[in-house]
Design a protein around this motif. Structure first.
Motif, PDB file in Angstrom:
ATOM      1  N   ALA A 182      -6.092   7.292   2.309  1.00 44.98           N
ATOM      2  CA  ALA A 182      -7.101   6.422   1.693  1.00 44.98           C
ATOM      3  C   ALA A 182      -6.941   6.506   0.180  1.00 44.98           C
ATOM      4  O   ALA A 182      -7.789   7.069  -0.509  1.00 44.98           O
ATOM      5  N   GLY A 183      -5.841   5.962  -0.319  1.00 50.98           N
ATOM      6  CA  GLY A 183      -5.393   6.083  -1.702  1.00 50.98           C
ATOM      7  C   GLY A 183      -6.429   6.378  -2.765  1.00 50.98           C
ATOM      8  O   GLY A 183      -6.387   7.432  -3.397  1.00 50.98           O
ATOM      9  N   PRO A 184      -7.373   5.475  -3.015  1.00 51.66           N
ATOM     10  CA  PRO A 184      -8.320   5.724  -4.102  1.00 51.66           C
ATOM     11  C   PRO A 184      -9.188   6.962  -3.899  1.00 51.66           C
ATOM     12  O   PRO A 184      -9.590   7.591  -4.878  1.00 51.66           O
ATOM     13  N   ILE A 185      -9.465   7.345  -2.663  1.00 48.73           N
ATOM     14  CA  ILE A 185     -10.258   8.562  -2.426  1.00 48.73           C
ATOM     15  C   ILE A 185      -9.465   9.790  -2.858  1.00 48.73           C
ATOM     16  O   ILE A 185     -10.009  10.705  -3.489  1.00 48.73           O
ATOM     17  N   GLY A 186      -8.184   9.835  -2.535  1.00 48.49           N
ATOM     18  CA  GLY A 186      -7.351  10.950  -2.972  1.00 48.49           C
ATOM     19  C   GLY A 186      -7.276  11.037  -4.483  1.00 48.49           C
ATOM     20  O   GLY A 186      -7.375  12.124  -5.061  1.00 48.49           O
ATOM     21  N   LEU A 187      -7.116   9.904  -5.125  1.00 48.41           N
ATOM     22  CA  LEU A 187      -7.087   9.885  -6.587  1.00 48.41           C
ATOM     23  C   LEU A 187      -8.415  10.363  -7.157  1.00 48.41           C
ATOM     24  O   LEU A 187      -8.451  11.179  -8.081  1.00 48.41           O
ATOM     25  N   LEU A 188      -9.503   9.884  -6.599  1.00 46.71           N
ATOM     26  CA  LEU A 188     -10.828  10.308  -7.047  1.00 46.71           C
ATOM     27  C   LEU A 188     -11.009  11.818  -6.870  1.00 46.71           C
ATOM     28  O   LEU A 188     -11.504  12.504  -7.777  1.00 46.71           O
ATOM     29  N   LEU A 189     -10.592  12.349  -5.733  1.00 44.55           N
ATOM     30  CA  LEU A 189     -10.690  13.798  -5.500  1.00 44.55           C
ATOM     31  C   LEU A 189      -9.902  14.577  -6.543  1.00 44.55           C
ATOM     32  O   LEU A 189     -10.362  15.605  -7.056  1.00 44.55           O
ATOM     33  N   TYR A 190      -8.697  14.084  -6.867  1.00 43.62           N
ATOM     34  CA  TYR A 190      -7.894  14.790  -7.857  1.00 43.62           C
ATOM     35  C   TYR A 190      -8.562  14.746  -9.229  1.00 43.62           C
ATOM     36  O   TYR A 190      -8.628  15.763  -9.927  1.00 43.62           O
ATOM     37  N   LEU A 191      -9.065  13.578  -9.606  1.00 45.50           N
ATOM     38  CA  LEU A 191      -9.729  13.483 -10.907  1.00 45.50           C
ATOM     39  C   LEU A 191     -10.977  14.359 -10.964  1.00 45.50           C
ATOM     40  O   LEU A 191     -11.257  14.976 -12.006  1.00 45.50           O
ATOM     41  N   LEU A 192     -11.703  14.457  -9.861  1.00 44.96           N
ATOM     42  CA  LEU A 192     -12.853  15.365  -9.802  1.00 44.96           C
ATOM     43  C   LEU A 192     -12.410  16.820  -9.904  1.00 44.96           C
ATOM     44  O   LEU A 192     -13.050  17.629 -10.596  1.00 44.96           O
ATOM     45  N   LEU A 193     -11.328  17.178  -9.225  1.00 47.23           N
ATOM     46  CA  LEU A 193     -10.800  18.541  -9.313  1.00 47.23           C
ATOM     47  C   LEU A 193     -10.444  18.878 -10.757  1.00 47.23           C
ATOM     48  O   LEU A 193     -10.784  19.955 -11.249  1.00 47.23           O
ATOM     49  N   THR A 253      -4.773  10.909  -0.419  1.00 48.16           N
ATOM     50  CA  THR A 253      -4.127   9.806  -1.130  1.00 48.16           C
ATOM     51  C   THR A 253      -3.273   8.991  -0.170  1.00 48.16           C
ATOM     52  O   THR A 253      -3.271   7.762  -0.222  1.00 48.16           O
ATOM     53  N   LEU A 254      -2.581   9.651   0.731  1.00 47.89           N
ATOM     54  CA  LEU A 254      -1.795   8.954   1.757  1.00 47.89           C
ATOM     55  C   LEU A 254      -2.694   8.135   2.664  1.00 47.89           C
ATOM     56  O   LEU A 254      -2.412   6.973   2.953  1.00 47.89           O
ATOM     57  N   ARG A 287      -0.384  24.427  -5.032  1.00 48.29           N
ATOM     58  CA  ARG A 287       0.034  23.505  -3.974  1.00 48.29           C
ATOM     59  C   ARG A 287      -1.015  23.434  -2.884  1.00 48.29           C
ATOM     60  O   ARG A 287      -1.196  22.404  -2.253  1.00 48.29           O
ATOM     61  N   TRP A 288      -1.749  24.521  -2.652  1.00 46.75           N
ATOM     62  CA  TRP A 288      -2.781  24.537  -1.609  1.00 46.75           C
ATOM     63  C   TRP A 288      -3.926  23.578  -1.937  1.00 46.75           C
ATOM     64  O   TRP A 288      -4.580  23.064  -1.043  1.00 46.75           O
ATOM     65  N   PHE A 289      -4.166  23.334  -3.216  1.00 44.98           N
ATOM     66  CA  PHE A 289      -5.140  22.318  -3.610  1.00 44.98           C
ATOM     67  C   PHE A 289      -4.516  20.922  -3.561  1.00 44.98           C
ATOM     68  O   PHE A 289      -5.188  19.943  -3.269  1.00 44.98           O
ATOM     69  N   GLN A 290      -3.231  20.859  -3.875  1.00 45.33           N
ATOM     70  CA  GLN A 290      -2.550  19.565  -3.911  1.00 45.33           C
ATOM     71  C   GLN A 290      -2.409  18.930  -2.527  1.00 45.33           C
ATOM     72  O   GLN A 290      -2.597  17.722  -2.379  1.00 45.33           O
ATOM     73  N   ILE A 291      -2.069  19.723  -1.528  1.00 48.84           N
ATOM     74  CA  ILE A 291      -1.764  19.167  -0.202  1.00 48.84           C
ATOM     75  C   ILE A 291      -2.930  18.370   0.386  1.00 48.84           C
ATOM     76  O   ILE A 291      -2.725  17.235   0.819  1.00 48.84           O
ATOM     77  N   PRO A 292      -4.167  18.882   0.406  1.00 51.01           N
ATOM     78  CA  PRO A 292      -5.241  18.046   0.951  1.00 51.01           C
ATOM     79  C   PRO A 292      -5.490  16.789   0.116  1.00 51.01           C
ATOM     80  O   PRO A 292      -5.793  15.724   0.655  1.00 51.01           O
ATOM     81  N   ILE A 293      -5.343  16.907  -1.198  1.00 46.09           N
ATOM     82  CA  ILE A 293      -5.536  15.742  -2.057  1.00 46.09           C
ATOM     83  C   ILE A 293      -4.444  14.715  -1.785  1.00 46.09           C
ATOM     84  O   ILE A 293      -4.709  13.508  -1.693  1.00 46.09           O
ATOM     85  N   LEU A 294      -3.213  15.182  -1.628  1.00 47.66           N
ATOM     86  CA  LEU A 294      -2.119  14.260  -1.301  1.00 47.66           C
ATOM     87  C   LEU A 294      -2.345  13.613   0.068  1.00 47.66           C
ATOM     88  O   LEU A 294      -2.055  12.427   0.257  1.00 47.66           O
ATOM     89  N   TYR A 315       0.826  -1.206   0.000  1.00 47.23           N
ATOM     90  CA  TYR A 315       0.000   0.000   0.000  1.00 47.23           C
ATOM     91  C   TYR A 315       0.864   1.260   0.000  1.00 47.23           C
ATOM     92  O   TYR A 315       0.583   2.217  -0.728  1.00 47.23           O
ATOM     93  N   LEU A 316       1.889   1.282   0.851  1.00 45.18           N
ATOM     94  CA  LEU A 316       2.751   2.460   0.940  1.00 45.18           C
ATOM     95  C   LEU A 316       3.385   2.783  -0.406  1.00 45.18           C
ATOM     96  O   LEU A 316       3.404   3.954  -0.825  1.00 45.18           O
ATOM     97  N   ALA A 317       3.908   1.786  -1.082  1.00 48.57           N
ATOM     98  CA  ALA A 317       4.586   2.008  -2.360  1.00 48.57           C
ATOM     99  C   ALA A 317       3.603   2.502  -3.429  1.00 48.57           C
ATOM    100  O   ALA A 317       3.881   3.490  -4.124  1.00 48.57           O
ATOM    101  N   PHE A 318       2.463   1.847  -3.540  1.00 49.92           N
ATOM    102  CA  PHE A 318       1.516   2.241  -4.586  1.00 49.92           C
ATOM    103  C   PHE A 318       0.870   3.584  -4.295  1.00 49.92           C
ATOM    104  O   PHE A 318       0.686   4.388  -5.209  1.00 49.92           O
ATOM    105  N   ASP A 319       0.524   3.862  -3.057  1.00 53.87           N
ATOM    106  CA  ASP A 319      -0.083   5.156  -2.747  1.00 53.87           C
ATOM    107  C   ASP A 319       0.910   6.292  -2.988  1.00 53.87           C
ATOM    108  O   ASP A 319       0.536   7.352  -3.499  1.00 53.87           O
ATOM    109  N   LEU A 320       2.177   6.078  -2.642  1.00 56.53           N
ATOM    110  CA  LEU A 320       3.181   7.109  -2.896  1.00 56.53           C
ATOM    111  C   LEU A 320       3.372   7.308  -4.399  1.00 56.53           C
ATOM    112  O   LEU A 320       3.507   8.438  -4.875  1.00 56.53           O
TER     113      LEU A 320
END
Length: 155
Positions: A129-140, A126-127, A116-123, A94-99
């Motif tokens: 709950a991996g797929p949720i962070g990815l989903l948030l970024y794709l929605l953004l 992602t750290l 970066r202010w948008f990136q930090i919460p998304i990151l 999980y650590l490797a893939f989420d990073l």
């Protein structure tokens, strides 16, 4: 094998990569450093543990009498995670893939000039709950008016 020590060191190492990714200046050397020192080393650690574990060379430290660990049945996967070694190796996965996904998000966001202010919460998501962070970024990216195909390209 000291699975607690391996677990702790992998956690600290990955967290260091996340902190650098989120807060270091976005210079040409930062992302490759996080990729090679973070993702590649975690992947090497994973391979160096899962291969001998599955080959029976090292013990996972789990209870005896449980079903054999394998990836083809739910009981086999549960048996793998029902041990200090299996849980540690799974966590390193999980650590490797989420990073890796976090690096992709940061590179893609930088390329599309997302603050970066948008990136930090998304990151952070992602750290944690991996797929949720990815989903948030794709929605953004979608809300930012980008074409859908451009939201998934790393450049």
């Amino acid at each position: 094998m000291n699975w607690d020590m391996i677990f702790g060191l992998a956690n600290v190492w990955a967290l260091l990569g996340w902190v650098i990714l989120a807060f270091a200046p976005k210079r040409a050397r930062v992302v490759p450093l996080v990729f090679f020192a973070g993702v590649v080393l975690l992947a090497c650690l994973y391979a160096g543990l899962i291969i001998p574990l599955m080959a029976g060379v090292i013990s996972d430290g789990g209870p005896t009498g449980r079903p054999p660990a394998d990836f083809t049945t739910l009981a086999g996967v549960m048996a793998l995670f029902d041990s200090p070694g299996g849980a540690t190796i799974g966590w390193i996965h999980y650590l490797a893939f989420d990073l890796f996904v976090g690096i992709w998000i940061a590179r893609n966001a930088d390329a599309h000039k997302i603050s970066r202010w948008f990136q930090i919460p998304i990151l952070f998501f992602t750290l944690m709950a991996g797929p949720i962070g990815l989903l948030l970024y794709l929605l953004l990216r979608q809300l930012a008016g980008e074409k859908p195909e451009n939201a998934v390209l790393p450049s």
